[in-house]
Design an enzyme around this catalytic site. Structure first.
Site, PDB file in Angstrom:
ATOM      1  N   ASP A  67      21.521  -6.015 -13.465  1.00  0.00           N
ATOM      2  CA  ASP A  67      20.124  -5.664 -13.716  1.00  0.00           C
ATOM      3  C   ASP A  67      19.326  -6.877 -14.179  1.00  0.00           C
ATOM      4  O   ASP A  67      19.863  -7.802 -14.805  1.00  0.00           O
ATOM      5  CB  ASP A  67      20.018  -4.589 -14.800  1.00  0.00           C
ATOM      6  N   ARG A  68      18.041  -6.825 -13.921  1.00  0.00           N
ATOM      7  CA  ARG A  68      17.133  -7.885 -14.354  1.00  0.00           C
ATOM      8  C   ARG A  68      17.219  -8.116 -15.855  1.00  0.00           C
ATOM      9  O   ARG A  68      17.245  -9.261 -16.328  1.00  0.00           O
ATOM     10  CB  ARG A  68      15.700  -7.503 -13.964  1.00  0.00           C
TER      11      ARG A  68
END
Length: 337
Positions: free
Chosen positions: A155-156
């Site tokens: 995930d970012r």
């Protein structure tokens, strides 16, 4: 005699018969995937016809599209119009991004590169995302004909380890290792509350609602046709009373936002989680960023043995560990065994 060659002719040309050697990093690749790699415009139907009529041969023998190739084998490629490999696309990387990407590298060899990605940097582009790891990878080409490529994603807002392959063949091998769960991934998280029991397995199917940036992962019933099974092992490494805990998480499956949803389902959302945590995940005195870190990867190395890599904690998690008195210890160096 059939001429030997290692490079397809220019795009648009009708090639002569050539013989290409299977390289070390293409071991066990299917013949049809090998053709897609070298002749990306050749359709599956056209390749099947070439195989059926005996125009494609491996070591002088007829071959099927499902034939598995081995290094050193010679593939006879007949004349193929308009099916040649295009010139590689070069994506310019500014000096600042190239320098930042270089600082992320925690391990590299002739086959793989491993990064320690900071929280907040996206892995790939999307709506509203113009700066991401994938767009910087040209800086790690280092004179190779191949641009490094992503093998998996995180995930970012998650920090930590990101694995890259330096050649297409290596990428295929590593992707297969992820599919067959030969890769062991370990994450560290700081969560609100303290799970009971202190260690266990979360076996909870998940489903996706919606699409795009607003999509959500939710817990699902086992009979739900849209559900995918998801399993996470967890253990409490330390705790500050019952207010906050340090969890070690090992996902046995790789669903989108799996760890974040599984922690929330335990009643202990990850600190700083803006999407799944709710009010409990946001506490005064701690940086309001996702406290989830891809700590280690253990995987079969493409050239043999086992590679183990560990990533230093992100700065905001280091600060939280310091406040809570959690002892992360010394981050071990990468090793192959």
């Amino acid at each position: 005699m059939t001429p030997s060659n290692t490079t397809p002719p220019p795009p648009g040309a009708l090639s002569n018969i050539v013989t290409l050697a299977v390289t070390e990093d293409e071991a066990e690749i299917r013949l049809d995937r090998w053709f897609r790699r070298h002749y990306p415009f050749l359709t599956q139907g056209a390749l099947q016809k070439l195989c059926r009529t005996g125009q494609v041969k491996v070591d002088g023998k007829r071959a099927e599209t499902s034939t598995r190739l081995q290094p050193g084998q010679m593939v006879r490629v007949p004349p193929i119009p308009n099916a040649n490999k295009p010139a590689p696309i070069v994506i310019a990387v500014n000096a600042q991004d190239a320098k930042e990407l270089g600082r992320m590298v925690v391990y590299r060899d002739d086959h793989v590169i491993v990064l320690n990605k900071p929280s907040g940097l996206a892995v790939q582009g999307g709506p509203g995302i113009t700066r991401h790891v994938d767009g910087m990878l040209e800086a790690l080409r280092e004179g190779s004909e191949h641009r490094p490529r992503l093998v998996h994603r995180i995930d970012r807002d998650t920090s930590g380890l990101l694995l890259l392959a330096r050649t297409p063949g290596t990428a295929a091998k590593l992707a297969a290792s992820f599919r067959t769960r030969e890769v062991r991934k370990t994450y560290w998280a700081v969560v609100a509350g303290r799970p009971v029991p202190a260690e266990g397995v979360i076996d909870m199917p998940l489903a996706r609602l919606g699409s795009g940036p607003g999509a959500l992962t939710i817990a699902a019933d086992r009979g739900d046709e849209d559900a995918a099974y998801a399993i996470t092992e967890y253990v409490v490494r330390d705790a500050a009373a019952r207010r906050l805990s340090w969890l070690e998480l090992s996902p046995l499956t790789g669903r989108t936002h799996q760890l974040r949803v599984h922690c929330e389902a335990l009643g202990t959302p990850i600190l700083g989680d803006p999407k799944y945590g709710g009010e409990a995940a946001h506490m005064e005195g701690f940086e309001d960023r996702l406290h989830l870190h891809a700590r280690s990867l253990e995987l079969p190395h493409p050239s043999g043995g086992t590679l183990t890599v560990t990533a230093e904690l992100s700065s905001h998690m280091k600060e939280t560990f310091k406040i809570l008195g959690f002892e992360a210890g010394v981050t071990p160096a990468a090793r192959r065994s």
